[in-house]
Design an enzyme around this catalytic site. Structure first.
Site, PDB file in Angstrom:
ATOM      1  N   ASP A 201     -22.852  51.050 -15.218  1.00 36.85           N
ATOM      2  CA  ASP A 201     -23.835  49.977 -15.031  1.00 36.85           C
ATOM      3  C   ASP A 201     -23.140  48.760 -14.435  1.00 36.85           C
ATOM      4  O   ASP A 201     -23.262  47.638 -14.939  1.00 36.85           O
ATOM      5  CB  ASP A 201     -24.484  49.633 -16.372  1.00 36.85           C
ATOM      6  CG  ASP A 201     -25.761  48.807 -16.227  1.00 36.85           C
ATOM      7  OD1 ASP A 201     -26.408  48.898 -15.171  1.00 36.85           O
ATOM      8  OD2 ASP A 201     -26.108  48.077 -17.166  1.00 36.85           O
ATOM      9  N   ASN A 206     -22.499  42.305 -15.247  1.00 38.63           N
ATOM     10  CA  ASN A 206     -21.488  42.891 -16.123  1.00 38.63           C
ATOM     11  C   ASN A 206     -20.071  42.630 -15.630  1.00 38.63           C
ATOM     12  O   ASN A 206     -19.128  43.328 -16.013  1.00 38.63           O
ATOM     13  CB  ASN A 206     -21.721  44.404 -16.281  1.00 38.63           C
ATOM     14  CG  ASN A 206     -22.806  44.708 -17.293  1.00 38.63           C
ATOM     15  OD1 ASN A 206     -23.067  43.913 -18.189  1.00 38.63           O
ATOM     16  ND2 ASN A 206     -23.452  45.854 -17.148  1.00 38.63           N
ATOM     17  N   ASP A 217     -19.209  45.524 -21.032  1.00 41.03           N
ATOM     18  CA  ASP A 217     -20.353  46.382 -21.357  1.00 41.03           C
ATOM     19  C   ASP A 217     -20.268  47.774 -20.741  1.00 41.03           C
ATOM     20  O   ASP A 217     -20.873  48.059 -19.708  1.00 41.03           O
ATOM     21  CB  ASP A 217     -21.660  45.714 -20.947  1.00 41.03           C
ATOM     22  CG  ASP A 217     -22.852  46.391 -21.586  1.00 41.03           C
ATOM     23  OD1 ASP A 217     -22.658  47.304 -22.424  1.00 41.03           O
ATOM     24  OD2 ASP A 217     -23.996  46.022 -21.256  1.00 41.03           O
TER      25      ASP A 217
END
Length: 328
Positions: A201, A206, A217
């Protein structure tokens, strides 16, 4: 209790404080909630004025084995001096449990917002993604899933078809657009491509900046093609995205080769994310945080726009994929 029905309403501050105290951590500040819909994440300071982040995992999303694989990957990356927030070992585990809640504690590593239009920062990110993927190629996740058609399109399509959130008057048209999109992705997708462990992701939210990128994360870490960790960094028109991608890949290849054929997967991955995201919202709708923060999911205009978005993505999928200048 099903995953859909679970909420965090019983996770009170005293439970959080007790959970940390059991691990020898005394909270000497308030608990500052950080942005997270999937889990519950808080920043705090201990009695020695050290700052930490504690993450309480949503029950029934990942198994213990899947979470521990994420932690092992993070620790492996940290051991290779890749800047990221890795979980702390507490009394022999990175995944303590308190009153049924699984949680992890991380050092709080602050930074500035990553600048999406800064090519120097993008070059640094590309370099570190090459290093992350060096580590990711050493082995695959055994418990976490791999990115694929079934999880990202087929299962979400079934959930969307059964959901009362999709207006009945618009459902047939929306599902027809979804099916056309799935067919277009199938025509481009390759289940036999090279898989590796990914961040999963890697969007600008992030990444923090502290004279170099800091990755946070890994909650969506899984196996997939390398380009999954690159495409969400792109923005702007095609010319700008081409320049950004050239910058990232040139830096990336200082550490590990990039398979240029994966550029054809960018738009299929974008389409898969669109459908998966909608299904994720529906799965979580019984959590009070979701109706409060995503009220537009109940509006007919939203589903009309989504139908049009899916139709536009089909058009994009039928165009030739992004090509780079032959400099690699």
């Amino acid at each position: 209790m099903t995953d859909n029905a679970f909420t965090f309403q019983t996770l009170h501050p005293d439970i959080i404080m007790d959970a940390l105290f059991e691990q020898g951590i005394r909270v000497d500040s308030g608990l500052t909630p950080l942005n997270s819909y999937e889990n519950r994440v808080y920043q705090f300071q201990d009695e020695d004025r050290k700052r930490y982040v504690v993450k309480f995992y949503r029950p029934q999303r990942w198994t213990n084995a899947q979470i521990l694989e994420e932690h092992t990957f993070a620790l492996e990356l940290a051991a290779d001096e890749i800047p990221l927030a890795a979980p702390l070992m507490l009394n022999g585990t990175t995944l303590p449990v308190h009153q049924g809640y699984r949680f992890a504690v991380f050092p709080s590593l602050g930074g500035r917002q990553y600048e999406t239009d800064n090519l120097d920062q993008m070059e640094w990110v590309g370099r570190y993604l090459g290093r992350i993927h060096q580590v990711g190629r050493r082995a695959l996740f055994q418990h976490r899933p791999s990115i694929g058609i079934h999880e990202y399109l087929i299962e979400p399509r079934a959930l969307l078809a059964a959901s009362s959130l999709v207006p009945a008057a618009l459902k047939d048209g929306f599902l027809s657009a979804t099916d056309t999109l799935i067919d277009a992705v199938r025509a481009r997708w390759d289940d036999n491509g090279i898989m590796l462990r990914l961040h999963g992701d890697c969007h600008p939210g992030n990444i923090l900046w502290r004279d170099e990128p800091l990755f946070v994360d890994l909650d969506d870490a899984r196996n997939g093609p390398a380009v999954q960790d690159l495409w969400m960094l792109l923005n702007g028109d095609k010319a700008e995205q081409r320049m950004q991608l050239e910058t990232i890949i040139e830096a990336y290849e200082e550490f590990t080769p990039f398979n240029m054929s994966e550029l054809a997967l960018i738009e299929p991955l974008r389409a898969m994310r669109m459908v998966y995201y909608l299904a994720w919202l529906i799965r979580r709708w019984e959590d009070p945080a979701f109706p409060r923060n995503f009220p537009w999911l109940t509006e007919e205009d939203y589903w009309r726009r989504q139908t049009a978005t899916f139709q536009e993505q089909v058009r994009v999928l039928n165009e030739p994929p992004l090509q780079l200048t032959p400099m690699y």
